[in-house]
Design a protein around this motif. Structure first.
Motif, PDB file in Angstrom:
ATOM      1  N   VAL A 236      -0.607  27.858  -4.352  1.00  0.00           N
ATOM      2  CA  VAL A 236      -1.708  26.957  -4.668  1.00  0.00           C
ATOM      3  C   VAL A 236      -1.209  25.528  -4.806  1.00  0.00           C
TER       4      VAL A 236
ATOM      5  N   VAL B 280       1.200   6.985  -6.580  1.00  0.00           N
ATOM      6  CA  VAL B 280       0.055   7.870  -6.857  1.00  0.00           C
ATOM      7  C   VAL B 280       0.417   9.310  -6.540  1.00  0.00           C
TER       8      VAL B 280
ATOM      9  N   TYR C  54      -3.455  18.908   0.350  1.00  0.00           N
ATOM     10  CA  TYR C  54      -4.725  18.185   0.243  1.00  0.00           C
ATOM     11  C   TYR C  54      -4.498  16.765  -0.281  1.00  0.00           C
ATOM     12  N   THR C  55      -3.654  16.681  -1.308  1.00  0.00           N
ATOM     13  CA  THR C  55      -3.406  15.367  -1.882  1.00  0.00           C
ATOM     14  C   THR C  55      -2.785  14.431  -0.849  1.00  0.00           C
TER      15      THR C  55
ATOM     16  N   ARG D 298       0.826  -1.203   0.000  1.00  0.00           N
ATOM     17  CA  ARG D 298       0.000   0.000   0.000  1.00  0.00           C
ATOM     18  C   ARG D 298       0.864   1.258   0.000  1.00  0.00           C
TER      19      ARG D 298
ATOM     20  N   SER E 261      -5.287  13.317   1.622  1.00  0.00           N
ATOM     21  CA  SER E 261      -6.231  12.312   1.136  1.00  0.00           C
ATOM     22  C   SER E 261      -5.536  10.968   0.899  1.00  0.00           C
TER      23      SER E 261
ATOM     24  N   VAL F 293      -0.090  12.185  -9.247  1.00  0.00           N
ATOM     25  CA  VAL F 293      -1.011  13.303  -9.011  1.00  0.00           C
ATOM     26  C   VAL F 293      -0.248  14.623  -8.984  1.00  0.00           C
TER      27      VAL F 293
ATOM     28  N   LEU G 284      -0.899  20.772 -14.989  1.00  0.00           N
ATOM     29  CA  LEU G 284      -2.156  21.505 -15.131  1.00  0.00           C
ATOM     30  C   LEU G 284      -1.953  22.977 -14.808  1.00  0.00           C
ATOM     31  N   TYR G 285      -1.274  23.210 -13.707  1.00  0.00           N
ATOM     32  CA  TYR G 285      -1.115  24.587 -13.296  1.00  0.00           C
ATOM     33  C   TYR G 285      -0.198  25.349 -14.240  1.00  0.00           C
TER      34      TYR G 285
ATOM     35  N   GLY H 152     -11.615  19.039   2.313  1.00  0.00           N
ATOM     36  CA  GLY H 152     -12.003  19.755   1.097  1.00  0.00           C
ATOM     37  C   GLY H 152     -13.135  20.708   1.381  1.00  0.00           C
TER      38      GLY H 152
ATOM     39  N   GLN I 158      -2.401  22.452  -2.647  1.00  0.00           N
ATOM     40  CA  GLN I 158      -2.985  21.315  -3.349  1.00  0.00           C
ATOM     41  C   GLN I 158      -2.243  20.035  -2.960  1.00  0.00           C
TER      42      GLN I 158
ATOM     43  N   TYR J 187       2.234   1.926  -3.366  1.00  0.00           N
ATOM     44  CA  TYR J 187       1.141   2.415  -4.201  1.00  0.00           C
ATOM     45  C   TYR J 187       0.882   3.891  -3.931  1.00  0.00           C
TER      46      TYR J 187
ATOM     47  N   MET K  32      -0.874  17.772 -11.370  1.00  0.00           N
ATOM     48  CA  MET K  32      -1.189  19.093 -10.830  1.00  0.00           C
ATOM     49  C   MET K  32      -0.224  20.134 -11.375  1.00  0.00           C
TER      50      MET K  32
END
Lengths: 419, 627
Positions: A386, A15, A393-394, A8, A397, A19, A26-27, A356, A390, A11, A23
């Motif tokens: 940002v 991830v 948050y990632t 885990r 989570s 991610v 994207l930004y 969130g 972000q 993994y 991000m």
């Protein structure tokens, strides 16, 4: 179990990188130019060609011309951000030469693809025969231009590589906030505390209410109290949290004037003791916490109730009752333990959800938390801030999902045996 | 035997207890008739769908949900036809008006007893024949200022003329004393030295016309002397000396005024003069034959002796579309965006901006016998010869207006349409993705399943709101509002398919081991065919439940994003961004209608969808009856 945890963990790490890269990519779609933004105030005082040169230097300095992958890796701390360019000059005997001067050259591609060489900096060796300069990581062409008398000039340019200094997220450097003009770490230090504070408070309060309530409703299923709770919980999870906030604000702030409307502390307050400060803070976050608790009652109570009903309708409960066990033992020891499994998942999922969701609460109540900062950062296009939030948050989570898996493994032996 | 007949009796009795709606549904949709029938044969007819429907309609909450939701849906789908949304709409005179419909409701004391009426911004004020003053409509200007609080000295005075401005009222009594009340913070009651002098001496102070507008007022003397006072910063409140003593009538626009001179010419008597669009007066009005003038907020109108009307200024609300008159126009009146004309035969004609029906003359006023007409802002009051009053124009806003003067009802209806549309399409997108991926994962299993599940874990693990915000901010910054709406649909859809995917996958796992799948395989159907034509129909019922609940969630998410300012951008309304900016104490307390109504309808809508979804799930779940 060990193997399961390891699997885990791997993994989660994979991830995380996927991610974070997404991000970052994207930004990067946002058409901003921090170099030009930084030079803008100087624009009037510079001649056009000076300005262009400073601009391209700054771009190189900031590493804006590199490819996306390199920039990402540098930001993450997997690729060196800078390094020291070390020039050593000795004579044939190996004695250091002091006062030798060197030009550090760079190749520029000008308009029309014309390549020109330009002197970036001139360095002079010290008593140890060394010249050191902190530069962006890379290879530079170095040319000797003068040397003290007895020695002979070596006109052949040399290619020198800087050593590597990593300075990214993995090293704890999150970049600089363009809006606040400070390190991101120092910007988010206070908000992160507030957000954690609020969320943990709300979680404890919500769990303290929902679990007993859900169990009670399941046991007394179909009764009057159960029906009332069922009806109210539908309200709770149907009405968006910001409307609940407005309603609570109306009653608690405007009508009864019990709580302050906004903020995390009384404006302009000076505190004599830290207890006083804490009390003031508690007073300010009381209403947001109440709203968050109230908003989460609906969903959670239903979860607990339905999984408890499921557990209560099984055969082993009938057996336990047939054995003549006391009802309390049947409910808490037999049924609840088995009902816990789906509840854990939903509790953790919900805990992540409120992180969130705290974006909304913090904005509505103008609390100085991560959510408010995130909103602010997005509105002012504060790139690094940002991204850092972000990532926060990632990570929260991902850790949460790891925790879900691990607790599953702990509670339910079948999970860890299977995999 | 006895038991069976008991059961039969119960079966025969039950239909009588059912409500009309259920009975209608049973007979028309399910083709089940409430006739006495044999229970054994009835059971063979019932399909699973019928059982689900029966279970569903047994629940009162489900029926409530479906009825209310259908009503809201109709309201939102049909409503925009009647309440058209004008995105550019805003009016500074109509901001933050509470719900009500009393703006033109004359008090009964004033009925058949009118001396003068002054239509104000959102209120009316009138004097009866005994000189008593009445106000009606929305008179509250702010927390402390209410035009309804008429000063005692005004109540005692014998008033002659009255005029109503945006936020103040001016009155003059028969002895020539001026009164101003309402908002006086912008110099509305600060008289110039001219006025003080004239009032004291009584020279040139025989007032024949009293006017009020946006924070300023005017009084005109019989001998043509004009007095202006009030907030000079947004109004041209000066008179050129040369014109003093010649003015016969004045009329205010939003920022200027214009005069009719005694020689029958129209003149711009203010100081702004050239450069103002009003200074270009049409030629026919400069030939000494003008008999009346009127104005709207941005245009001016002049009436000549032979009944011709000329309009000039910034004509953008149809003010220039002068209708053909059946008889000669004798008097002209102007509102904020419309004109009304009183004809020789006593009938009234209105034209111009018709947002609130202010240019729609009722037949009673068209038929004649109108003795006097009072027009202002969005209201018209016509008094007939027999004393009857006829009103048309803006009555009020049923749900109030927002901070830009936009009708909340229109915005709620249109906002609901956007929110529901976005929610529905987002659900469709997420269902398509979820069903496809879930179906593939569930049917094939193995490595495909592993891959898809890992991807879904990543997507499901992303913090939803922050991620949607960043997507909307990054991509949304370079597209237009329309595209941004599509973007929100896609973002919501793409981020929320995980639940559906897991559901479908789990169902497929169970279904693919069933005999009918084996049979289909044996018959040589293609795998795609088996997935979509054989297994999917069996999964559909559960899918329907998840779609219903997802629809509610999508609407909630959209509104949350819009509330935060990262969803559908203003001025396009949604149920979320209507509440944008409502989180301050002034709005919460004073302008409660700005958040209470959207909150109620939105909450009700989501509750109903959730009720329907819950009831559907319970109806399909065989265990539900035990619970």
């Amino acid at each position: 179990m060990g193997k399961y945890i390891l699997k885990r963990l791997i993994y989660v790490v994979v991830v995380f990188f996927i991610v974070s890269f997404l991000m970052y990519a994207l930004y990067n779609l946002i058409p901003t130019d921090p170099a030009r933004a930084q030079l803008e105030p100087l624009k009037m005082s510079l001649k056009p060609h000076e300005y262009e040169q400073m601009y391209s230097d700054l771009r190189r300095e900031m590493g804006l011309d590199d490819s996306l992958v390199i920039r990402y890796m540098r930001w993450m701390g997997l690729y060196p951000a800078s390094g020291e360019l070390l020039i050593q000059r000795t004579d044939d005997m190996g004695n250091p030469i002091q006062g030798a001067r060197y030009e550090v050259l760079i190749t520029e591609t000008g308009i029309g693809g014309k390549k020109t060489e330009r002197v970036l900096r001139v360095l002079t060796t010290n008593a140890e025969g060394e010249a050191v300069m902190q530069m962006r990581f890379g290879t530079y062409k170095v040319k000797e231009i003068s040397i003290p008398e007895p020695h002979t000039l070596d006109p052949e340019p040399k290619l020198l590589k800087t050593d590597s200094i990593f300075n990214g997220m993995l090293q704890g450097y999150f970049g600089k906030s363009q809006y606040f003009k400070r390190d991101v770490v120092s910007v988010i230090k206070e908000p992160i505390k507030n957000t954690m504070f609020i969320n943990i408070f709300a979680t404890i309060a919500a769990l303290g209410i929902t679990i007993p309530l859900g169990i009670y409703c399941a046991v007394k299923k179909g009764g009057k109290f159960d029906s009332v709770v069922q009806a109210t919980t539908i309200l709770g999870y149907s009405i968006p949290i910001y409307i609940i906030s407005l309603i609570f604000m109306y009653f608690f702030v405007v009508k009864w004037r019990i709580f302050p409307l906004m903020g995390t502390k009384t404006p302009g307050a000076m505190y004599a003791t830290s207890t006083e400060e804490l009390l003031d803070k508690l007073y300010h976050i009381a209403l947001p916490v109440i709203v968050m608790t109230f908003a989460s009652l609906g969903g959670m109570t239903r979860y607990v109730r339905s999984s408890m009903i499921e557990a209560l309708s099984t055969d082993y409960i009938r057996t336990a009752r047939a054995k003549g066990l006391r009802e309390k033992v049947v409910i808490y020891s037999h049924a609840w333990r088995n009902a816990l499994l789906p509840v854990i998942t939903s509790i953790l999922a919900w805990f992540l959800g409120i992180f969130g969701g705290s974006v909304i609460i913090e904005n509505t109540f103008s609390l100085n938390g991560m959510g408010k900062l995130y909103w602010h950062g997005l509105n002012s296009l504060d790139f690094e801030l940002v991204l850092a939030i972000q990532m926060f948050y990632t990570v929260v989570s991902l850790l949460g999902s790891l925790l879900i898996d691990l607790s599953y493994g702990l509670v339910d032996p079948r999970v860890r045996v299977d995999k | 035997m006895s038991r069976k007949s008991d059961k039969n009796m119960v079966e025969n009795k039950t239909p009588k207890k059912k409500s009309t709606l259920v009975r209608w549904f049973r007979s028309n949709v399910l083709r089940k008739h409430d006739l006495p029938y044999d229970s054994a044969s009835a059971e063979t007819i019932e399909t699973p769908l019928q059982i689900v429907a029966q279970n569903f309609f047994k629940k009162k909450t489900a029926i409530f949900g479906i009825v209310v939701f259908t009503l809201i849906l109709l309201f939102v789908l049909v409503g925009p036809q009647f309440f058209r949304l004008n995105l550019g709409e805003q009016d500074s005179t109509l901001t933050n008006i509470p719900p009500g419909s009393s703006m033109m409701k004359l008090p009964k004391e004033l009925r058949n007893n009118v001396r003068d009426i002054a239509p104000g911004r959102t209120y009316g004020v009138g004097i009866d024949n005994d000189g008593h003053l009445y106000t009606w409509g929305h008179t509250r200007i702010s927390d402390v200022i209410d035009l309804e609080n008429i000063p005692d000295e005004v109540q005692a005075a014998d008033l002659e003329y009255i005029a109503a401005g945006d936020d103040h009222i001016v009155a003059i009594d028969t002895s020539g004393k001026l009164y101003v009340w309402g908002n006086t913070r912008r110099g509305q009651n600060v008289y110039t030295s001219d006025i003080m002098g004239a009032q004291k001496s009584g020279k040139n102070w025989d007032i024949v016309q009293l006017e009020a507008a946006n924070q300023c007022s005017a009084a005109l003397d019989k001998d043509g002397y004009l007095y202006l006072w009030g907030n000079t910063s947004n109004m041209d409140l000066k008179v050129r000396k040369a014109y003093q003593g010649q003015i016969a009538k004045i009329s205010f626009t939003a920022n200027e005024y214009i005069s009719l001179l005694k020689d029958g010419n129209v003149a711009y008597t203010g100081f702004k003069g050239k450069g103002s669009p009003f200074s270009v007066i049409p030629e026919p009005l400069l030939q000494g034959k003008t008999v009346d003038i009127a104005s709207t907020s941005k245009t001016m109108a002049g009436l000549t002796e032979d009944g011709e009307i000329h309009i000039w200024g910034k004509v953008d609300r149809n003010e220039g579309a002068i209708p053909v008159f059946e008889s000669k126009v004798v008097k002209l009146y102007g509102g904020r965006f419309h004109y009304s004309a009183l004809l020789e035969d006593g009938s009234v004609v209105s034209w111009g901006g018709n947002d609130f029906g202010q240019a729609l003359v009722p037949s009673a006023a068209k038929s004649g016998n109108v003795e006097s007409l009072y027009v202002g802002y969005f209201q018209n009051y016509a008094i007939k010869e027999n004393g009857d009053d006829i009103t048309w124009g803006l009555k009020g806003f049923p749900l109030g207006t927002d901070d830009l003067g936009r009708d909340m009802l229109t915005r709620i209806i249109n906002g609901g349409r956007v929110t529901m549309l976005v929610g529905a399409i987002a659900v469709v997108i997420s269902t398509i993705i979820g069903v496809t991926l879930g179906g593939i994962a569930g049917y094939f299993g193995g490595k495909v399943d592993l891959l898809i599940m890992r991807v879904s874990e990543v997507v499901g693990g992303l913090p939803f709101i922050p991620f949607a915000m960043i997507l909307s901010a990054v991509i949304g910054s370079r597209i237009n509002p329309q595209q941004r709406m599509y973007l929100i649909m896609v973002v919501l859809g793409v981020l929320s398919w995980v639940g559906t995917c897991r559901l479908v996958r789990a169902q497929f796992f169970a279904q693919r081991e069933m005999e009918y799948v084996t049979a289909a395989k044996a018959m040589g159907f293609r795998e795609v065919g088996i997935i979509f034509r054989h297994i999917m129909p069996n999964v559909f019922s559960l899918l329907l439940v998840s779609m219903t609940l997802d629809f509610a969630t999508s609407m909630l998410t959209e509104s949350t994003l819009s509330y935060l300012g990262f969803g559908i951008p203003l001025p396009t309304p949604t149920w979320g961004n209507l509440l944008n900016g409502a989180n301050n104490s002034i709005v919460i307390q004073q302008y409660w209608w700005r958040w209470v109504f959207p909150a109620i309808i939105f909450g009700l809508c989501v509750i109903c969808i959730n009720l329907i979804g819950d009831a559907l799930r319970d109806a399909m779940d065989p265990k539900a009856t035990e619970r």
